[in-house]
Design a protein around this motif. Structure first.
Motif, PDB file in Angstrom:
ATOM      1  N   MET A   1     -12.449  82.155  19.013  1.00  0.00           N
ATOM      2  CA  MET A   1     -12.507  81.244  17.888  1.00  0.00           C
ATOM      3  C   MET A   1     -11.115  80.698  17.612  1.00  0.00           C
ATOM      4  SD  MET A   1     -14.998  82.767  14.954  1.00  0.00           S
ATOM      5  CE  MET A   1     -14.237  84.376  14.866  1.00  0.00           C
ATOM      6  N   LYS A   2     -11.081  79.509  17.015  1.00  0.00           N
ATOM      7  CA  LYS A   2      -9.822  78.966  16.542  1.00  0.00           C
ATOM      8  C   LYS A   2     -10.122  77.955  15.444  1.00  0.00           C
ATOM      9  CE  LYS A   2      -9.197  75.011  19.625  1.00  0.00           C
ATOM     10  NZ  LYS A   2      -8.289  74.329  20.516  1.00  0.00           N
ATOM     11  N   THR A   3      -9.173  77.787  14.557  1.00  0.00           N
ATOM     12  CA  THR A   3      -9.297  76.779  13.523  1.00  0.00           C
ATOM     13  C   THR A   3      -9.092  75.417  14.163  1.00  0.00           C
ATOM     14  OG1 THR A   3      -8.420  78.312  11.886  1.00  0.00           O
ATOM     15  CG2 THR A   3      -8.343  75.977  11.329  1.00  0.00           C
ATOM     16  N   ILE A   4      -9.954  74.449  13.830  1.00  0.00           N
ATOM     17  CA  ILE A   4      -9.782  73.129  14.431  1.00  0.00           C
ATOM     18  C   ILE A   4      -9.333  72.076  13.424  1.00  0.00           C
ATOM     19  CG2 ILE A   4     -11.308  73.512  16.381  1.00  0.00           C
ATOM     20  CD1 ILE A   4     -13.455  71.884  14.829  1.00  0.00           C
ATOM     21  N   LEU A   5      -9.719  72.197  12.164  1.00  0.00           N
ATOM     22  CA  LEU A   5      -9.271  71.234  11.175  1.00  0.00           C
ATOM     23  C   LEU A   5      -9.511  71.774   9.792  1.00  0.00           C
ATOM     24  CD1 LEU A   5     -11.790  69.576   9.574  1.00  0.00           C
ATOM     25  CD2 LEU A   5     -12.075  68.621  11.815  1.00  0.00           C
ATOM     26  N   PHE A   6      -8.921  71.120   8.812  1.00  0.00           N
ATOM     27  CA  PHE A   6      -9.284  71.360   7.428  1.00  0.00           C
ATOM     28  C   PHE A   6      -9.505  70.002   6.797  1.00  0.00           C
ATOM     29  CE2 PHE A   6      -4.745  71.179   7.709  1.00  0.00           C
ATOM     30  CZ  PHE A   6      -4.356  70.408   6.634  1.00  0.00           C
ATOM     31  N   ALA A   7     -10.281  69.971   5.743  1.00  0.00           N
ATOM     32  CA  ALA A   7     -10.652  68.711   5.103  1.00  0.00           C
ATOM     33  C   ALA A   7     -10.152  68.698   3.666  1.00  0.00           C
ATOM     34  CB  ALA A   7     -12.165  68.532   5.133  1.00  0.00           C
ATOM     35  N   LEU A   8      -9.645  67.536   3.264  1.00  0.00           N
ATOM     36  CA  LEU A   8      -9.206  67.318   1.896  1.00  0.00           C
ATOM     37  C   LEU A   8     -10.007  66.162   1.311  1.00  0.00           C
ATOM     38  CD1 LEU A   8      -5.322  67.376   2.400  1.00  0.00           C
ATOM     39  CD2 LEU A   8      -6.792  69.274   1.687  1.00  0.00           C
ATOM     40  N   LEU A  39     -15.324  59.559   6.141  1.00  0.00           N
ATOM     41  CA  LEU A  39     -14.486  60.623   6.677  1.00  0.00           C
ATOM     42  C   LEU A  39     -13.477  59.960   7.610  1.00  0.00           C
ATOM     43  CD1 LEU A  39     -17.197  63.216   7.803  1.00  0.00           C
ATOM     44  CD2 LEU A  39     -16.032  63.081   5.591  1.00  0.00           C
ATOM     45  N   VAL A  40     -12.257  60.442   7.588  1.00  0.00           N
ATOM     46  CA  VAL A  40     -11.249  59.945   8.520  1.00  0.00           C
ATOM     47  C   VAL A  40     -10.611  61.149   9.182  1.00  0.00           C
ATOM     48  CG1 VAL A  40      -9.154  58.591   8.819  1.00  0.00           C
ATOM     49  CG2 VAL A  40     -10.817  57.930   7.070  1.00  0.00           C
ATOM     50  N   TRP A  41     -10.589  61.129  10.505  1.00  0.00           N
ATOM     51  CA  TRP A  41      -9.979  62.205  11.282  1.00  0.00           C
ATOM     52  C   TRP A  41      -8.567  61.805  11.670  1.00  0.00           C
ATOM     53  CZ3 TRP A  41     -14.523  63.431  15.120  1.00  0.00           C
ATOM     54  CH2 TRP A  41     -15.506  64.142  14.442  1.00  0.00           C
ATOM     55  N   LEU A  42      -7.637  62.758  11.464  1.00  0.00           N
ATOM     56  CA  LEU A  42      -6.223  62.542  11.754  1.00  0.00           C
ATOM     57  C   LEU A  42      -5.685  63.698  12.592  1.00  0.00           C
ATOM     58  CD1 LEU A  42      -5.139  61.760   8.073  1.00  0.00           C
ATOM     59  CD2 LEU A  42      -5.681  60.084   9.820  1.00  0.00           C
ATOM     60  N   ARG A  43      -4.583  63.425  13.270  1.00  0.00           N
ATOM     61  CA  ARG A  43      -3.856  64.493  13.972  1.00  0.00           C
ATOM     62  C   ARG A  43      -2.380  64.147  13.955  1.00  0.00           C
ATOM     63  NH1 ARG A  43      -1.745  62.912  18.706  1.00  0.00           N
ATOM     64  NH2 ARG A  43      -2.748  61.241  19.855  1.00  0.00           N
ATOM     65  N   LEU A  44      -1.560  65.134  14.170  1.00  0.00           N
ATOM     66  CA  LEU A  44      -0.125  64.918  14.320  1.00  0.00           C
ATOM     67  C   LEU A  44       0.196  64.652  15.785  1.00  0.00           C
ATOM     68  CD1 LEU A  44       1.179  67.755  12.006  1.00  0.00           C
ATOM     69  CD2 LEU A  44       1.486  65.298  11.637  1.00  0.00           C
ATOM     70  N   PRO A  45       1.241  63.890  16.069  1.00  0.00           N
ATOM     71  CA  PRO A  45       1.647  63.706  17.466  1.00  0.00           C
ATOM     72  C   PRO A  45       1.878  65.085  18.099  1.00  0.00           C
ATOM     73  CG  PRO A  45       2.849  62.208  16.058  1.00  0.00           C
ATOM     74  CD  PRO A  45       2.090  63.151  15.153  1.00  0.00           C
ATOM     75  N   GLY A  46       1.458  65.244  19.298  1.00  0.00           N
ATOM     76  CA  GLY A  46       1.598  66.530  19.976  1.00  0.00           C
ATOM     77  C   GLY A  46       0.377  67.427  19.832  1.00  0.00           C
ATOM     78  N   GLU A  47      -0.495  67.120  18.886  1.00  0.00           N
ATOM     79  CA  GLU A  47      -1.737  67.884  18.755  1.00  0.00           C
ATOM     80  C   GLU A  47      -2.779  67.246  19.660  1.00  0.00           C
ATOM     81  OE1 GLU A  47      -1.642  69.708  14.277  1.00  0.00           O
ATOM     82  OE2 GLU A  47      -2.388  67.661  14.476  1.00  0.00           O
ATOM     83  N   SER A  48      -3.600  68.063  20.271  1.00  0.00           N
ATOM     84  CA  SER A  48      -4.562  67.549  21.243  1.00  0.00           C
ATOM     85  C   SER A  48      -5.852  67.036  20.606  1.00  0.00           C
ATOM     86  CB  SER A  48      -4.897  68.631  22.274  1.00  0.00           C
ATOM     87  OG  SER A  48      -5.463  69.755  21.626  1.00  0.00           O
ATOM     88  N   SER A  49      -6.103  67.388  19.352  1.00  0.00           N
ATOM     89  CA  SER A  49      -7.348  66.943  18.719  1.00  0.00           C
ATOM     90  C   SER A  49      -7.149  66.837  17.209  1.00  0.00           C
ATOM     91  CB  SER A  49      -8.488  67.914  19.042  1.00  0.00           C
ATOM     92  OG  SER A  49      -8.214  69.182  18.475  1.00  0.00           O
ATOM     93  N   VAL A  50      -8.194  66.438  16.531  1.00  0.00           N
ATOM     94  CA  VAL A  50      -8.167  66.290  15.080  1.00  0.00           C
ATOM     95  C   VAL A  50      -7.704  67.587  14.422  1.00  0.00           C
ATOM     96  CG1 VAL A  50     -10.622  66.874  14.901  1.00  0.00           C
ATOM     97  CG2 VAL A  50      -9.528  65.619  13.067  1.00  0.00           C
ATOM     98  N   SER A  51      -6.860  67.469  13.373  1.00  0.00           N
ATOM     99  CA  SER A  51      -6.432  68.657  12.635  1.00  0.00           C
ATOM    100  C   SER A  51      -6.594  68.480  11.124  1.00  0.00           C
ATOM    101  CB  SER A  51      -4.976  69.002  12.967  1.00  0.00           C
ATOM    102  OG  SER A  51      -4.119  67.935  12.610  1.00  0.00           O
ATOM    103  N   LEU A  52      -6.773  67.231  10.682  1.00  0.00           N
ATOM    104  CA  LEU A  52      -6.936  66.954   9.257  1.00  0.00           C
ATOM    105  C   LEU A  52      -8.055  65.932   9.084  1.00  0.00           C
ATOM    106  CD1 LEU A  52      -6.010  67.026   6.262  1.00  0.00           C
ATOM    107  CD2 LEU A  52      -4.323  65.274   6.856  1.00  0.00           C
TER     108      LEU A  52
END
Length: 131
Positions: A1-8, A39-52
């Motif tokens: 398991m791993k955390t993939i995103l959180f939602a605000l 819903l809008v999916w975001l990620r930081l540069p260097g991240e491979s997938s959505v994180s926020l």
């Protein structure tokens, strides 16, 4: 398991998108719903997938940040990140040394809805590990 995103949940989607773009997040996808929500999916540069995930539900009324403490973002250079955020119109807090001079350097930022996040630069020895 791993955390993939959180939602605000956010009150003004465009304002929040500008804020998180200034932080460094990149928009991946907008997902509209029939009721006007998005819903809008975001990620930081260097991240491979959505994180926020930003959740905009106008029909639910104002956002109240309750029971949420904070999330953290690791940065390579806290000083450079603070300079960039300040130049982008954000107001990060002062540098803190919660573990003393040999520990991490941190700073706090608050988004337009009141969500807090912590910027963390680990010391040269790296992030703590738990075996």
């Amino acid at each position: 398991m791993k955390t993939i995103l959180f939602a605000l949940r956010v009150s003004d989607l465009e304002r929040s998108l500008r804020f998180y773009a200034a932080v460094g997040y990149v928009e991946l996808s907008k997902i509209p719903a029939d009721d006007g929500s998005r819903l809008v999916w975001l990620r930081l540069p260097g991240e491979s997938s959505v994180s926020l995930e930003l959740v905009h539900r106008p029909a639910d009324g104002p956002v109240e940040v309750r029971g949420f403490e904070h999330f953290a973002i690791e940065v390579e250079s806290l000083a450079e990140t603070l300079d960039r955020l300040t130049a982008g119109g954000l107001q990060p807090g002062p540098v803190e040394l919660p573990g003393g001079a040999d520990g991490p350097k941190t700073s706090w930022v608050v988004d337009p809805d009141g969500y807090r996040f912590e910027l963390v630069q680990w010391p040269p020895s790296g992030a703590p590990t738990f075996d």
